[in-house]
Design a protein around this motif. Structure first.
Motif, PDB file in Angstrom:
ATOM      1  N   GLY A  91       0.829  -1.189   0.000  1.00  0.00           N
ATOM      2  CA  GLY A  91       0.000   0.000   0.000  1.00  0.00           C
ATOM      3  C   GLY A  91       0.867   1.244   0.000  1.00  0.00           C
ATOM      4  O   GLY A  91       2.004   1.232  -0.452  1.00  0.00           O
ATOM      5  N   CYS A  92       0.300   2.335   0.548  1.00  0.00           N
ATOM      6  CA  CYS A  92       1.034   3.606   0.584  1.00  0.00           C
ATOM      7  C   CYS A  92       2.170   3.545   1.596  1.00  0.00           C
ATOM      8  O   CYS A  92       3.127   4.311   1.512  1.00  0.00           O
ATOM      9  CB  CYS A  92       0.088   4.752   0.921  1.00  0.00           C
ATOM     10  SG  CYS A  92      -0.490   4.726   2.646  1.00  0.00           S
ATOM     11  N   GLY A  93       2.061   2.621   2.570  1.00  0.00           N
ATOM     12  CA  GLY A  93       3.126   2.460   3.558  1.00  0.00           C
ATOM     13  C   GLY A  93       2.982   3.361   4.769  1.00  0.00           C
ATOM     14  O   GLY A  93       3.731   3.200   5.733  1.00  0.00           O
ATOM     15  N   CYS A  95      -0.455   4.920   5.864  1.00  0.00           N
ATOM     16  CA  CYS A  95      -1.787   5.059   6.477  1.00  0.00           C
ATOM     17  C   CYS A  95      -1.927   4.075   7.644  1.00  0.00           C
ATOM     18  O   CYS A  95      -1.073   3.213   7.852  1.00  0.00           O
ATOM     19  CB  CYS A  95      -2.887   4.819   5.431  1.00  0.00           C
ATOM     20  SG  CYS A  95      -3.090   3.091   4.952  1.00  0.00           S
ATOM     21  N   CYS A  98      -1.837   0.360   6.512  1.00  0.00           N
ATOM     22  CA  CYS A  98      -0.497  -0.127   6.153  1.00  0.00           C
ATOM     23  C   CYS A  98       0.363  -0.295   7.403  1.00  0.00           C
ATOM     24  O   CYS A  98       1.080  -1.289   7.545  1.00  0.00           O
ATOM     25  CB  CYS A  98       0.181   0.828   5.173  1.00  0.00           C
ATOM     26  SG  CYS A  98      -0.498   0.730   3.501  1.00  0.00           S
ATOM     27  N   CYS A 106      -5.235  -0.811   2.146  1.00  0.00           N
ATOM     28  CA  CYS A 106      -4.646   0.531   2.274  1.00  0.00           C
ATOM     29  C   CYS A 106      -5.712   1.600   2.019  1.00  0.00           C
ATOM     30  O   CYS A 106      -6.471   1.515   1.061  1.00  0.00           O
ATOM     31  CB  CYS A 106      -3.509   0.679   1.263  1.00  0.00           C
ATOM     32  SG  CYS A 106      -2.907   2.366   1.085  1.00  0.00           S
ATOM     33  N   ASP A 107      -5.735   2.601   2.896  1.00  0.00           N
ATOM     34  CA  ASP A 107      -6.716   3.675   2.758  1.00  0.00           C
ATOM     35  C   ASP A 107      -6.482   4.532   1.513  1.00  0.00           C
ATOM     36  O   ASP A 107      -7.380   5.250   1.083  1.00  0.00           O
ATOM     37  CB  ASP A 107      -6.690   4.574   4.006  1.00  0.00           C
ATOM     38  CG  ASP A 107      -7.439   3.924   5.170  1.00  0.00           C
ATOM     39  OD1 ASP A 107      -8.495   3.315   4.922  1.00  0.00           O
ATOM     40  OD2 ASP A 107      -6.945   4.006   6.309  1.00  0.00           O
TER      41      ASP A 107
HETATM   42 ZN    ZN Z   1      -1.766   2.736   3.062  1.00  0.00          ZN
END
Ligand code: ZN
Ligand code: NAD
Ligand code: ZN
Length: 346
Positions: A91-93, A95, A98, A106-107
């Protein structure tokens, strides 16, 4: 190094030569020992341009096991030479999801140009895989690579799907698995290992039903017009408490709706393009619950690895050298693969 790069939508790739990545910052370089081939790889290759957010080219392979070959200067939490499986949803790492190891939900998913390793980001159908951080790695000890790699998607996705159904699967309950391929044969084993339910299996191929039997299913049947009736009869005439659909076509969704008992739950995993109409009144049983599980959390991957190391899971793996990837893809496409196809760098 060699890598199986998707360079054009609709074209089955062949391995090409690319530069071996060098890990910077927290990155970890993994020497690939095995990469599983998933039906999702076919869905990705066959996707019409513009339907997926991924930018071309990228290396396929979202089911990866190997050995840590190099560490960036800021990498920690894993040792050089350690054998690992890769938690593939990236994911974004940053949020909350994550941060908790739930990159699969992931949001910021809608803002990303990838869904994970080999899905918009360079994956593991290659000699090496670059991973952003050790948080994506789970140790596997001496588990053979062709057993470990499929755990990271076929195993993890099935485990996560079963986890959502587990409260409904106590004594004298019935679970139905539709589609006994890479995911389905592990779902049968996970149901057997972690629930008390009886397990019924459906496929369109006799050899898949034989695999269901070897995986511990109590009963298997080909998909026929009277399959819902046959499954009901095997569930004590009340219907199924849960259905896991690893196909997801109109036909399998219709079967799922037709076999569930009131209060029953459907986990739709397969991306077969079918749809189900939710309406009241309608054909769905009262109390019907639906989930659309996607992959699984890092902690669940550690649990799947532990289950496999305890001997409760056996992946039916068919090994192919990475150089034969196009043939392996063609075989899966023709419905000739059994269990999970695994590519091994050669
Ligand atoms: Zn995320
Ligand atoms: P697979 O090809 O290994 O297995 C599919 C099985 O379904 C085969 O045994 C096939 O014979 C059987 N089948 C096909 N049509 C059928 C029908 N009408 N009725 C009954 N059985 C039928 O595929 P796989 O790699 O196990 O993936 C299964 C599906 O799950 C794919 O659609 C894939 O894209 C999807 N998937 C979803 C997730 C997720 O997170 N939601 C993760 C991985 C895969
Ligand atoms: Zn997959």
């Amino acid at each position: 190094m060699r890598a199986l790069r998707l360079t054009a939508w609709g074209e089955t790739p062949a391995p090409t030569e690319v530069e071996r990545p060098v890990p910077h910052g927290t990155e970890v370089l993994v020497r690939v020992e095995a990469a599983g081939l998933c039906r999702s790889d076919l869905h990705v290759i066959d996707a019409a341009p513009g339907t997926l957010p991924y930018r071309l080219p990228f290396t396929l392979g979202h089911e990866v096991a190997g050995r840590v070959a190099a560490l960036g200067p800021g990498a920690d939490g894993v040792g050089l030479g350690e054998r690992v499986v890769v938690h593939g949803p990236w994911g974004c790492g940053s949020c909350a999801r994550c941060a908790a190891g739930h990159d699969n939900y992931c949001d910021r998913r809608d803002t990303l140009a990838w869904h994970g390793a080999g899905l918009g980001r360079d994956g593991g159908m290659a000699d090496y895989l670059l991973v952003a951080s050790a948080r994506h790695l789970v140790p596997i000890g001496d588990l053979p690579a062709d057993q470990a790699a499929p755990l990271s998607d076929a195993g993890l996705t099935s485990y996560h799907a079963v986890a959502g159904l587990r409260p409904a699967l106590g004594e004298d309950t019935t679970a139905v698995v539709i589609g006994v391929g890479g995911l389905g044969h592990l779902a049968v084993q996970i149901l057997r290992a972690t629930t008390a339910s009886r397990v019924l299996a459906v496929d369109v191929r006799e050899d898949a039903l034989a695999l269901a039997d070897r995986s511990g299913a109590d009963f298997g049947t080909l998909l026929r017009p009277d399959t819902a009736r046959a499954l009901r009869a095997r569930s004590g005439d009340v219907g199924a408490d849960a259905v896991l659909d690893f196909v997801g076509t109109a036909r399998t969704l219709e079967l799922a709706a037709g076999v569930l008992r009131p209060g029953g739950a459907l986990a739709l995993v397969g991306s077969g393009g079918g749809s189900l109409t939710v309406a009241k009144p309608g054909v769905l049983p009262p109390g019907f619950r639906l989930s659309l599980p996607f992959w699984g959390a890092r902690q669940e991957l550690a649990e799947v690895v532990a289950l496999a190391r305890s001997g409760a899971l056996h992946v039916e793996a068919e090994r192919f050298p990475l150089s034969a990837a196009p043939e392996a893809i063609d075989r899966l496409r023709r419905g000739a693969a059994r269990g999970r196809t695994v590519l091994v760098p050669d």
